[in-house]
Write a protein that holds these residues in place. Structure first.
Motif, PDB file in Angstrom:
ATOM      1  N   MET A   1       0.834  -1.206   0.000  1.00  0.00           N
ATOM      2  CA  MET A   1       0.000   0.000   0.000  1.00  0.00           C
ATOM      3  C   MET A   1       0.872   1.260   0.000  1.00  0.00           C
ATOM      4  O   MET A   1       0.631   2.206  -0.748  1.00  0.00           O
ATOM      5  CB  MET A   1      -0.925   0.012   1.228  1.00  0.00           C
ATOM      6  N   ALA A   2       1.904   1.256   0.855  1.00  0.00           N
ATOM      7  CA  ALA A   2       2.802   2.418   0.920  1.00  0.00           C
ATOM      8  C   ALA A   2       3.498   2.616  -0.427  1.00  0.00           C
ATOM      9  O   ALA A   2       3.541   3.728  -0.962  1.00  0.00           O
ATOM     10  CB  ALA A   2       3.820   2.226   2.044  1.00  0.00           C
ATOM     11  N   GLY A   3       4.013   1.518  -0.966  1.00  0.00           N
ATOM     12  CA  GLY A   3       4.688   1.601  -2.256  1.00  0.00           C
ATOM     13  C   GLY A   3       3.746   2.067  -3.355  1.00  0.00           C
ATOM     14  O   GLY A   3       4.113   2.884  -4.207  1.00  0.00           O
ATOM     15  N   GLY A   4       2.518   1.553  -3.315  1.00  0.00           N
ATOM     16  CA  GLY A   4       1.535   1.902  -4.342  1.00  0.00           C
ATOM     17  C   GLY A   4       1.181   3.377  -4.348  1.00  0.00           C
ATOM     18  O   GLY A   4       1.159   4.025  -5.395  1.00  0.00           O
ATOM     19  N   VAL A   5       0.919   3.923  -3.174  1.00  0.00           N
ATOM     20  CA  VAL A   5       0.499   5.328  -3.140  1.00  0.00           C
ATOM     21  C   VAL A   5       1.691   6.250  -3.406  1.00  0.00           C
ATOM     22  O   VAL A   5       1.545   7.328  -3.974  1.00  0.00           O
ATOM     23  CB  VAL A   5      -0.205   5.701  -1.802  1.00  0.00           C
TER      24      VAL A   5
ATOM     25  N   THR B   1       5.415  11.006  -4.529  1.00  0.00           N
ATOM     26  CA  THR B   1       5.952  11.728  -3.371  1.00  0.00           C
ATOM     27  C   THR B   1       7.264  11.121  -2.885  1.00  0.00           C
ATOM     28  O   THR B   1       7.643  10.021  -3.299  1.00  0.00           O
ATOM     29  CB  THR B   1       4.944  11.666  -2.199  1.00  0.00           C
ATOM     30  N   ASP B   2       7.943  11.840  -1.984  1.00  0.00           N
ATOM     31  CA  ASP B   2       9.175  11.323  -1.396  1.00  0.00           C
ATOM     32  C   ASP B   2       8.862  10.234  -0.373  1.00  0.00           C
ATOM     33  O   ASP B   2       9.538   9.219  -0.311  1.00  0.00           O
ATOM     34  CB  ASP B   2       9.941  12.457  -0.705  1.00  0.00           C
ATOM     35  N   PHE B   3       7.840  10.494   0.440  1.00  0.00           N
ATOM     36  CA  PHE B   3       7.459   9.544   1.480  1.00  0.00           C
ATOM     37  C   PHE B   3       6.040   9.049   1.256  1.00  0.00           C
ATOM     38  O   PHE B   3       5.209   9.762   0.668  1.00  0.00           O
ATOM     39  CB  PHE B   3       7.510  10.207   2.869  1.00  0.00           C
TER      40      PHE B   3
ATOM     41  N   GLY C   1      11.325   5.435  -0.577  1.00  0.00           N
ATOM     42  CA  GLY C   1      12.000   5.312  -1.875  1.00  0.00           C
ATOM     43  C   GLY C   1      13.237   4.444  -1.792  1.00  0.00           C
ATOM     44  O   GLY C   1      13.581   3.742  -2.731  1.00  0.00           O
ATOM     45  N   LEU C   2      13.920   4.483  -0.650  1.00  0.00           N
ATOM     46  CA  LEU C   2      15.123   3.669  -0.482  1.00  0.00           C
ATOM     47  C   LEU C   2      14.797   2.372   0.229  1.00  0.00           C
ATOM     48  O   LEU C   2      15.663   1.702   0.779  1.00  0.00           O
ATOM     49  CB  LEU C   2      16.171   4.432   0.337  1.00  0.00           C
ATOM     50  N   GLY C   3      13.517   2.051   0.293  1.00  0.00           N
ATOM     51  CA  GLY C   3      13.122   0.848   1.010  1.00  0.00           C
ATOM     52  C   GLY C   3      11.966   1.158   1.933  1.00  0.00           C
ATOM     53  O   GLY C   3      11.648   2.311   2.195  1.00  0.00           O
TER      54      GLY C   3
ATOM     55  N   ARG D   1       8.512  10.710  11.505  1.00  0.00           N
ATOM     56  CA  ARG D   1       9.380  11.657  12.225  1.00  0.00           C
ATOM     57  C   ARG D   1      10.787  11.079  12.422  1.00  0.00           C
ATOM     58  O   ARG D   1      11.791  11.728  12.131  1.00  0.00           O
ATOM     59  CB  ARG D   1       8.775  11.981  13.586  1.00  0.00           C
ATOM     60  N   LEU D   2      10.838   9.828  12.893  1.00  0.00           N
ATOM     61  CA  LEU D   2      12.145   9.221  13.156  1.00  0.00           C
ATOM     62  C   LEU D   2      12.907   9.001  11.854  1.00  0.00           C
ATOM     63  O   LEU D   2      14.115   9.174  11.794  1.00  0.00           O
ATOM     64  CB  LEU D   2      11.957   7.904  13.923  1.00  0.00           C
ATOM     65  N   ARG D   3      12.170   8.648  10.797  1.00  0.00           N
ATOM     66  CA  ARG D   3      12.809   8.445   9.504  1.00  0.00           C
ATOM     67  C   ARG D   3      13.382   9.764   8.960  1.00  0.00           C
ATOM     68  O   ARG D   3      14.462   9.807   8.360  1.00  0.00           O
ATOM     69  CB  ARG D   3      11.777   7.844   8.522  1.00  0.00           C
TER      70      ARG D   3
END
Lengths: 412, 412
Positions: free
Chosen positions: B336-340, B346-348, B377-379, B407-409
């Motif tokens: 889902m994260a990758g898809g959107v 977007t970057d994130f 994007g990097l994983g 936030r932590l990322r």
């Protein structure tokens, strides 16, 4: 008639950091079962203050409800104050300890040593189980009076109150008869509704009609008193009928029902589905719809198209339309509703575009302007509103108004 | 050190119809000028209750602030209670009467006869002018103590407090200095944080460290007292440094900052964009992000893919993946994260899937289970959580935890 006192415990209530919403909730609940609250004492995390408030409360009333100060840290001392008031020691309960430990184990966590204190309750008192947190509540009787201590976290307190404290109080307060009905209205202001109702709202009348307002939702409380419950209920029902006759479809529900709940029930009943496309409300409308358990039956999809690019790509709103009329326009709202209805394949769809502020307004398109479109396949109804208030209020009012438009559409 | 009490007067506060926000406001204001509030008494519109609360307050503290019960109707009797407490008569003041009349004249209204009562104040007391309503406030001194009565309508009360009462109190309380800092933490429970901090949270210590919790956000209040403001501030700052050393990245912000605000600021600062794909949180995450004014700079798009069909169509999550692992799984959250992220460019991106309850849970996948995935994007980082509480709490905790992961990322 039995009476109650409330004691709210917590330093955070005395330094402005937390608004005490618990006592209003408890007052309302107690009021509705005919045990009116005489007074609320708000005190800090301090044994002598708690003790004094308990003594004053016990002197005046039959039921004392405390919230707060049951946490695991050193400043949580309601259980110590409670024990001192009863003149008893705190006793460790193995079965409470196991429950607390289990709470952490189930979450793959190690129980901090501090939480051990929560397994102590005053000798002779009864623990009230807490399914949503670690702190059990405490219940004790003394000289024909009832004392309760509940957690301060509103969600934990409410669940514990409804499931364990309310039934005790209903038994305890039996013999008085108060019937309360709440009619929830949306679509007109408080003063308009008061004018429509007229004399029925007069003070001193029985039933008494009280009116409260929250984000555009007007709640009319019908409070009837009589010798017995049946008679009180009949009086409240008579008034309900009368108010329904006057207010018609302004009344959307009863009790604690939200607009989202009523709309959801009606969608489920009619086997219809819905999807949303939001700009200024930014997901709030979808959030309100999915607040309702089981909403997956009728809510298939929501799109938050905050950027114009997303409106164009996801909703097939034409760039030309946005260029010609602006992103905040009747045309775009209607294209958004149509777009999401098509992509989600639902019966209904809502499109919202507007300016929630605080910036981004202009003379022609001020902050608070919203276009809301409801597409039901047979055509699109788009309405224009200007709401006033801050960003939060405007967004909430916009989302609620959208739900109300769907409600009225589902009736036809 | 001077101390204060608050008395909130009004039947509406004791039947659940109105939440008393005045006392939290006043507590915060008094706290910040070094006159802490010892207790709040909430009483009905009843002379003996008002009298008793005034006597108790005067016994404990140096300043007593009352709100409510100054209106024109028969149930407004704070001024009578005030006079009785002082042992003085109510006196009619012609100049107050003219002011009240003028209030109506300026609105092309005739003054109702009832409002005449508002021109009466206790002999020897001072009227406090009210620019936004008809009821003047009342101020009186007795035995080195100060007593105030203000209207209950929050907007009238606040204006009167700021303009007329606060300056009197600052004069009265001169010589004390309090500095307050709030550290907002997320990512560990209250007891864990208390254990990490240890002795610093001891009662009676100066600065005092108080801890409050709201939906997983732990706020540490550092309250320092000293002879002068500069010294108090330095003490609070020293403690802040110490706590930051201990708690590290558990501290996400200061004061009233929300996680969404802090994440938004950091996204804007780094010129990064974000998109969301939500299942169980149903739009709440997008709502929290867009609560922040100016969020359109970094939030491009949100998808609420409640149905599996929407996950497949909108997010290109493969039907096979859902079939194999279930909709609530690490694999689907990450897809889902990758898809959107791909569709929104977007970057994130955040992907959330879980079981908010109250139904739909199983032994293997209980209510409260949530998978949260952050794709940069990097994983993809995907984490599994089990939250406890009701539907509202689980959804809010899930959305907040997702923001905290971003936030932590963003820090790395």
């Amino acid at each position: 008639m039995k009476k109650a006192s409330i004691i709210s415990v917590g330093n955070e209530l005395l330094n402005g950091h937390t608004v005490d919403t618990n006592s209003a909730y408890l007052s309302g609940e107690l009021f509705s079962i005919g045990i009116p609250v005489e007074g609320v004492y708000t005190v800090g995390d301090d044994i002598s203050s708690i003790l004094r408030a308990m003594n004053l409360s016990a002197g005046d009333t039959d039921v004392v409800l405390m919230t707060g100060g049951l946490g695991p840290t050193d400043d949580d001392i309601t259980r110590q104050g409670f024990a001192k008031f009863l003149g008893r020691e705190l006793q460790f309960h193995e079965e409470l300890f196991e429950k607390i430990e289990d709470f952490f184990v189930r979450r793959d966590l190690k129980m901090p040593e501090k939480n051990r204190i929560q397994a102590y309750i005053p000798a002779g008192a009864k623990a009230i189980s807490n399914d949503v947190g670690t702190a059990p509540g405490i219940m004790a009787g003394l000289k024909d009076k009832l004392f309760f201590a509940m957690p301060g976290v509103p969600s934990e307190m409410k669940k514990m109150f409804r499931e364990s404290v309310l039934p005790e109080l209903e038994r305890f307060g039996r013999g008085q008869a108060v019937a309360v009905k709440k009619l929830k209205c949306f679509g007109a202001g408080e003063s308009t509704i008061a004018e429509m109702i007229g004399d029925i709202m007069m003070r001193g009348r029985n039933p008494l009609i009280n009116c409260t307002v929250s984000y555009g939702v007007i709640t009319l409380h019908i409070i009837a008193e009589a010798e017995d419950k049946g008679k009180a209920l009949k009086m409240a029902e008579d008034d309900e009928r009368r108010l329904r006759g006057i207010l018609g479809e302004l009344i959307y529900g009863m009790g604690e029902q939200s607009l989202a709940e009523v709309v959801g029930q009606e969608l489920a009943r009619q086997h219809k589905t819905i999807a949303t496309a939001e700009s200024c409300t930014g997901g709030l409308l979808a959030k309100l719809i999915t607040d309702i358990p089981g909403s997956s039956k009728y809510f298939l999809q929501g799109l938050v198209t905050y950027s114009n690019a997303a409106k164009i790509k996801e909703l097939e709103v034409s760039a030309e339309l946005i260029e010609t009329y602006g992103a905040v326009s009747e045309e775009v709202a209607s294209a958004m509703a149509g777009g999401v209805r098509k992509t989600a394949g639902t019966d209904f769809a809502i499109g919202i575009t507007g300016i929630a502020g605080p910036d981004g307004g202009s003379e022609e398109k001020p902050v608070g302007l919203a276009y809301i479109s409801v597409d039901c396949g047979l055509g699109c109804e788009t309405r224009r509103f200007i709401f006033s208030g801050d960003r939060e209020f405007i967004r909430f009012r916009t989302a609620q108004t959208a739900l109300n438009m769907v409600r009225l559409r589902l009736k036809t």
